[in-house]
Design a protein around this motif. Structure first.
Motif, mmCIF file in Angstrom:
data_model
loop_
_atom_site.group_PDB
_atom_site.id
_atom_site.type_symbol
_atom_site.label_atom_id
_atom_site.label_comp_id
_atom_site.label_asym_id
_atom_site.label_seq_id
_atom_site.Cartn_x
_atom_site.Cartn_y
_atom_site.Cartn_z
ATOM 1 N N SER A 17 0.802 4.234 -1.194
ATOM 2 C CA SER A 17 0.994 5.479 -0.440
ATOM 3 C C SER A 17 1.444 6.645 -1.309
ATOM 4 O O SER A 17 1.082 7.785 -1.033
ATOM 5 N N ALA A 18 2.214 6.366 -2.349
ATOM 6 C CA ALA A 18 2.751 7.468 -3.146
ATOM 7 C C ALA A 18 2.019 7.674 -4.464
ATOM 8 O O ALA A 18 1.946 8.793 -4.952
ATOM 9 N N ALA A 38 -3.118 15.527 -2.263
ATOM 10 C CA ALA A 38 -2.096 16.495 -2.663
ATOM 11 C C ALA A 38 -2.512 17.928 -2.327
ATOM 12 O O ALA A 38 -1.661 18.814 -2.264
ATOM 13 N N GLU A 40 -3.834 18.864 0.558
ATOM 14 C CA GLU A 40 -3.622 19.082 1.989
ATOM 15 C C GLU A 40 -2.176 18.725 2.337
ATOM 16 O O GLU A 40 -1.721 17.612 2.075
ATOM 17 N N ALA A 41 -1.457 19.649 2.940
ATOM 18 C CA ALA A 41 -0.036 19.450 3.229
ATOM 19 C C ALA A 41 0.195 18.329 4.246
ATOM 20 O O ALA A 41 1.155 17.563 4.123
ATOM 21 N N VAL A 42 -0.667 18.219 5.231
ATOM 22 C CA VAL A 42 -0.500 17.189 6.266
ATOM 23 C C VAL A 42 -0.664 15.801 5.650
ATOM 24 O O VAL A 42 0.140 14.896 5.892
ATOM 25 N N ILE A 44 -0.439 14.826 2.420
ATOM 26 C CA ILE A 44 0.589 14.479 1.432
ATOM 27 C C ILE A 44 1.903 14.144 2.127
ATOM 28 O O ILE A 44 2.608 13.217 1.730
ATOM 29 N N SER A 45 2.227 14.862 3.198
ATOM 30 C CA SER A 45 3.481 14.575 3.893
ATOM 31 C C SER A 45 3.427 13.221 4.599
ATOM 32 O O SER A 45 4.409 12.477 4.602
ATOM 33 N N LEU A 46 2.290 12.875 5.192
ATOM 34 C CA LEU A 46 2.163 11.572 5.847
ATOM 35 C C LEU A 46 2.166 10.429 4.833
ATOM 36 O O LEU A 46 2.787 9.390 5.060
ATOM 37 N N LEU A 48 3.572 10.476 1.789
ATOM 38 C CA LEU A 48 4.915 10.355 1.215
ATOM 39 C C LEU A 48 5.917 9.846 2.252
ATOM 40 O O LEU A 48 6.868 9.142 1.906
ATOM 41 N N GLY A 49 5.716 10.176 3.523
ATOM 42 C CA GLY A 49 6.557 9.614 4.582
ATOM 43 C C GLY A 49 6.379 8.114 4.692
ATOM 44 O O GLY A 49 7.354 7.365 4.876
ATOM 45 N N SER A 50 5.156 7.660 4.551
ATOM 46 C CA SER A 50 4.884 6.223 4.569
ATOM 47 C C SER A 50 5.541 5.522 3.384
ATOM 48 O O SER A 50 6.127 4.448 3.530
#
Length: 136
Positions: A17-18, A38, A40-42, A44-46, A48-50
């Motif tokens: 995931s990261a 990287a 797309e903000a949505v 990358i955030s999902l 990195l959240g995972s």
């Protein structure tokens, strides 16, 4: 404990995931521009959240029920991410935006497999502890 097999599975899931989101591209546009997560903000955030949920679950080895719950939450998060990818690739008409799909769209599936294996191992440990408690 940290030397359990579910720790390896959770760390592999966090690595997928990261780390691999910067290696494998999601798609190429009609103009030949390669799009990574990287960009797309949505996405990358999902991703990195995972990865963050996986790392938190690694260090919750004393609370197996919470660790199991975080694994399930992480699986749901990866399914949401996979849903975004399917929407992105299928909703657009023809060759207008997505010309070539990359292997990066399959990374949530790999992460889901590792998380399911980790949850299976966590459940096995929990059942073992319950069976030992019954004998006391």
């Amino acid at each position: 404990m940290l030397q359990r097999i579910q720790t390896i599975y959770l760390l592999l899931s966090a690595g997928v995931s990261a780390g691999l989101i910067f290696v494998f591209h999601l798609w190429k546009t009609k103009e030949g521009v390669t799009v990574f997560a990287a960009n797309e903000a949505v996405f990358i955030s999902l991703f990195l959240g995972s990865a963050l949920l996986s790392l938190i679950a690694v260090f919750m080895y004393k609370k197996r029920k919470s660790q199991f719950m975080l694994g399930r939450l992480n699986i749901i998060l990866n399914f949401i991410l996979l849903g975004f990818f399917v929407y992105q690739s299928l909703n657009l008409s023809g060759e207008t935006y997505v010309s070539e799909k990359g292997i990066g769209m399959l990374l949530p599936i790999v992460s889901i497999v590792f998380l399911a294996l980790a949850n299976k191992a966590i459940k096995k440990d929990e059942d073992l502890v319950k069976s030992v408690d019954r004998l006391r």
